[in-house]
Design a protein around this motif. Structure first.
Motif, PDB file in Angstrom:
ATOM      1  N   GLY A  95       0.817  -1.203   0.000  1.00 40.55           N
ATOM      2  CA  GLY A  95       0.000   0.000   0.000  1.00 40.55           C
ATOM      3  C   GLY A  95       0.852   1.254   0.000  1.00 40.55           C
ATOM      4  N   GLU A  96       1.947   1.220   0.739  1.00 43.46           N
ATOM      5  CA  GLU A  96       2.837   2.385   0.786  1.00 43.46           C
ATOM      6  C   GLU A  96       3.485   2.622  -0.582  1.00 43.46           C
ATOM      7  OE1 GLU A  96       6.512   4.297   3.371  1.00 43.46           O
ATOM      8  OE2 GLU A  96       5.962   2.211   3.701  1.00 43.46           O
ATOM      9  N   GLN A  97       3.897   1.556  -1.259  1.00 41.00           N
ATOM     10  CA  GLN A  97       4.509   1.711  -2.584  1.00 41.00           C
ATOM     11  C   GLN A  97       3.519   2.321  -3.575  1.00 41.00           C
ATOM     12  OE1 GLN A  97       5.627  -2.442  -2.933  1.00 41.00           O
ATOM     13  NE2 GLN A  97       7.799  -1.896  -2.983  1.00 41.00           N
ATOM     14  N   VAL A  98       2.294   1.850  -3.563  1.00 42.49           N
ATOM     15  CA  VAL A  98       1.272   2.394  -4.462  1.00 42.49           C
ATOM     16  C   VAL A  98       0.993   3.848  -4.101  1.00 42.49           C
ATOM     17  CG1 VAL A  98      -1.138   2.212  -5.192  1.00 42.49           C
ATOM     18  CG2 VAL A  98       0.248   0.145  -4.926  1.00 42.49           C
ATOM     19  N   TYR A  99       0.880   4.126  -2.812  1.00 39.91           N
ATOM     20  CA  TYR A  99       0.630   5.499  -2.351  1.00 39.91           C
ATOM     21  C   TYR A  99       1.733   6.434  -2.832  1.00 39.91           C
ATOM     22  CZ  TYR A  99       0.474   9.479   0.841  1.00 39.91           C
ATOM     23  OH  TYR A  99       0.456  10.743   1.360  1.00 39.91           O
ATOM     24  N   GLN A 100       2.988   6.035  -2.620  1.00 39.25           N
ATOM     25  CA  GLN A 100       4.108   6.893  -3.016  1.00 39.25           C
ATOM     26  C   GLN A 100       4.149   7.113  -4.524  1.00 39.25           C
ATOM     27  OE1 GLN A 100       5.957   8.685  -1.075  1.00 39.25           O
ATOM     28  NE2 GLN A 100       5.264   7.796   0.841  1.00 39.25           N
ATOM     29  N   ALA A 101       3.846   6.077  -5.299  1.00 43.85           N
ATOM     30  CA  ALA A 101       3.958   6.163  -6.752  1.00 43.85           C
ATOM     31  C   ALA A 101       2.764   6.850  -7.408  1.00 43.85           C
ATOM     32  CB  ALA A 101       4.128   4.763  -7.341  1.00 43.85           C
ATOM     33  N   SER A 102       1.558   6.652  -6.862  1.00 40.86           N
ATOM     34  CA  SER A 102       0.372   7.118  -7.586  1.00 40.86           C
ATOM     35  C   SER A 102      -0.584   7.984  -6.779  1.00 40.86           C
ATOM     36  CB  SER A 102      -0.405   5.915  -8.114  1.00 40.86           C
ATOM     37  OG  SER A 102       0.386   5.171  -8.998  1.00 40.86           O
ATOM     38  N   CYS A 103      -0.558   7.894  -5.480  1.00 39.67           N
ATOM     39  CA  CYS A 103      -1.575   8.585  -4.678  1.00 39.67           C
ATOM     40  C   CYS A 103      -1.073   9.871  -4.028  1.00 39.67           C
ATOM     41  CB  CYS A 103      -2.093   7.663  -3.576  1.00 39.67           C
ATOM     42  SG  CYS A 103      -2.648   6.056  -4.156  1.00 39.67           S
ATOM     43  N   PHE A 104       0.219   9.934  -3.777  1.00 43.42           N
ATOM     44  CA  PHE A 104       0.761  11.035  -2.996  1.00 43.42           C
ATOM     45  C   PHE A 104       0.509  12.399  -3.605  1.00 43.42           C
ATOM     46  CE2 PHE A 104       4.066  14.066  -1.912  1.00 43.42           C
ATOM     47  CZ  PHE A 104       3.917  14.113  -0.539  1.00 43.42           C
ATOM     48  N   ALA A 105       0.569  12.515  -4.923  1.00 44.33           N
ATOM     49  CA  ALA A 105       0.432  13.825  -5.565  1.00 44.33           C
ATOM     50  C   ALA A 105      -0.832  14.544  -5.093  1.00 44.33           C
ATOM     51  CB  ALA A 105       0.431  13.680  -7.079  1.00 44.33           C
ATOM     52  N   CYS A 106      -1.910  13.827  -4.934  1.00 46.54           N
ATOM     53  CA  CYS A 106      -3.154  14.452  -4.467  1.00 46.54           C
ATOM     54  C   CYS A 106      -3.390  14.228  -2.975  1.00 46.54           C
ATOM     55  CB  CYS A 106      -4.337  13.930  -5.266  1.00 46.54           C
ATOM     56  SG  CYS A 106      -4.268  14.382  -7.007  1.00 46.54           S
ATOM     57  N   HIS A 107      -3.262  12.972  -2.537  1.00 48.74           N
ATOM     58  CA  HIS A 107      -3.585  12.672  -1.140  1.00 48.74           C
ATOM     59  C   HIS A 107      -2.506  13.121  -0.168  1.00 48.74           C
ATOM     60  CE1 HIS A 107      -7.348  10.564  -1.844  1.00 48.74           C
ATOM     61  NE2 HIS A 107      -6.786  10.047  -2.924  1.00 48.74           N
ATOM     62  N   GLY A 108      -1.307  13.355  -0.635  1.00 48.86           N
ATOM     63  CA  GLY A 108      -0.252  13.885   0.226  1.00 48.86           C
ATOM     64  C   GLY A 108      -0.318  15.391   0.361  1.00 48.86           C
ATOM     65  N   GLY A 140      -9.205  18.672  -3.277  1.00 48.79           N
ATOM     66  CA  GLY A 140     -10.064  18.187  -2.204  1.00 48.79           C
ATOM     67  C   GLY A 140      -9.825  16.749  -1.792  1.00 48.79           C
ATOM     68  N   ALA A 141      -8.706  16.166  -2.228  1.00 48.43           N
ATOM     69  CA  ALA A 141      -8.399  14.778  -1.861  1.00 48.43           C
ATOM     70  C   ALA A 141      -8.180  14.676  -0.360  1.00 48.43           C
ATOM     71  CB  ALA A 141      -7.148  14.306  -2.595  1.00 48.43           C
ATOM     72  N   PRO A 142      -8.760  13.663   0.276  1.00 48.97           N
ATOM     73  CA  PRO A 142      -8.563  13.509   1.714  1.00 48.97           C
ATOM     74  C   PRO A 142      -7.095  13.262   2.037  1.00 48.97           C
ATOM     75  CG  PRO A 142      -9.732  11.607   0.810  1.00 48.97           C
ATOM     76  CD  PRO A 142      -9.605  12.610  -0.280  1.00 48.97           C
ATOM     77  N   LYS A 143      -6.607  13.986   3.029  1.00 51.26           N
ATOM     78  CA  LYS A 143      -5.187  13.931   3.385  1.00 51.26           C
ATOM     79  C   LYS A 143      -5.012  13.478   4.843  1.00 51.26           C
ATOM     80  CE  LYS A 143      -1.385  17.162   3.872  1.00 51.26           C
ATOM     81  NZ  LYS A 143      -0.930  18.524   3.723  1.00 51.26           N
ATOM     82  N   SER A 144      -5.723  14.084   5.732  1.00 48.03           N
ATOM     83  CA  SER A 144      -5.550  13.797   7.158  1.00 48.03           C
ATOM     84  C   SER A 144      -6.633  12.862   7.661  1.00 48.03           C
ATOM     85  CB  SER A 144      -5.608  15.109   7.956  1.00 48.03           C
ATOM     86  OG  SER A 144      -6.922  15.645   7.877  1.00 48.03           O
ATOM     87  N   ALA A 145      -6.484  12.422   8.904  1.00 47.73           N
ATOM     88  CA  ALA A 145      -7.477  11.531   9.521  1.00 47.73           C
ATOM     89  C   ALA A 145      -8.847  12.208   9.559  1.00 47.73           C
ATOM     90  CB  ALA A 145      -7.025  11.145  10.921  1.00 47.73           C
ATOM     91  N   ASP A 146      -8.875  13.535   9.786  1.00 47.98           N
ATOM     92  CA  ASP A 146     -10.148  14.265   9.803  1.00 47.98           C
ATOM     93  C   ASP A 146     -10.818  14.240   8.427  1.00 47.98           C
ATOM     94  OD1 ASP A 146      -9.858  14.899  12.470  1.00 47.98           O
ATOM     95  OD2 ASP A 146      -8.927  16.847  12.080  1.00 47.98           O
ATOM     96  N   ASP A 147     -10.004  14.328   7.376  1.00 42.58           N
ATOM     97  CA  ASP A 147     -10.560  14.286   6.016  1.00 42.58           C
ATOM     98  C   ASP A 147     -11.124  12.905   5.696  1.00 42.58           C
ATOM     99  OD1 ASP A 147      -9.628  16.893   5.673  1.00 42.58           O
ATOM    100  OD2 ASP A 147      -7.799  16.253   4.657  1.00 42.58           O
ATOM    101  N   TRP A 148     -10.463  11.880   6.217  1.00 39.90           N
ATOM    102  CA  TRP A 148     -10.871  10.513   5.894  1.00 39.90           C
ATOM    103  C   TRP A 148     -12.078  10.049   6.704  1.00 39.90           C
ATOM    104  CZ3 TRP A 148      -9.852   7.855   1.798  1.00 39.90           C
ATOM    105  CH2 TRP A 148      -8.670   8.065   1.091  1.00 39.90           C
TER     106      TRP A 148
END
Length: 131
Positions: A59-72, A77-85
């Motif tokens: 999950g971390e590899q996928v997050y770093q490669a494809s999700c971080f740009a928005c979710h990081g 409006g991509a959820p980033k923090s625990a409050d967003d999620w």
């Protein structure tokens, strides 16, 4: 002396007006600039298919490669923090996975990880929601 001066003046004039050859406008140079960066593979083509992933990514590899740009960054409006999620988690993991696989609001299907399996997308969701 007059001939020498005329020759020197001619050389100086030629040098001042001479332009270096600009090879950026040749047919080969233009063709190279217009060439596609990637290639499209259609099943059944005689060209070799792209290499399949060697194994499931974490999950971390996928997050770093494809999700971080928005979710990081929280982009679009991509959820980033625990409050967003938290409101999204309240809908359940099945809804989250469905949105991740099929796209939702500004998020494209699979969040741009087109070669990710459903398990890898699920692992990325688990990583993002528990980090």
């Amino acid at each position: 002396m007059k001939k020498l001066s005329a020759a020197a003046l001619l050389m100086l004039a030629t040098t001042a007006y001479a332009q270096p050859y600009d090879n950026s406008m040749t047919a080969d140079a233009i063709k190279k600039r217009l060439a596609p960066i990637g290639a499209v593979y259609l099943e059944g083509d005689k060209v070799a298919a792209p290499a399949a992933p060697t194994g499931p990514r974490s999950g971390e590899q996928v997050y770093q490669a494809s999700c971080f740009a928005c979710h990081g960054t929280g982009a679009l409006g991509a959820p980033k923090s625990a409050d967003d999620w938290s409101p999204r988690l309240a809908k359940g993991n099945d809804v989250l996975l469905d949105h991740a696989l099929n796209g939702f609001n500004a998020m494209p299907p699979k969040g741009t990880c087109m070669d990710c399996s459903e398990d890898e997308i699920s692992a990325a969701i688990n990583f993002m929601t528990t980090k």
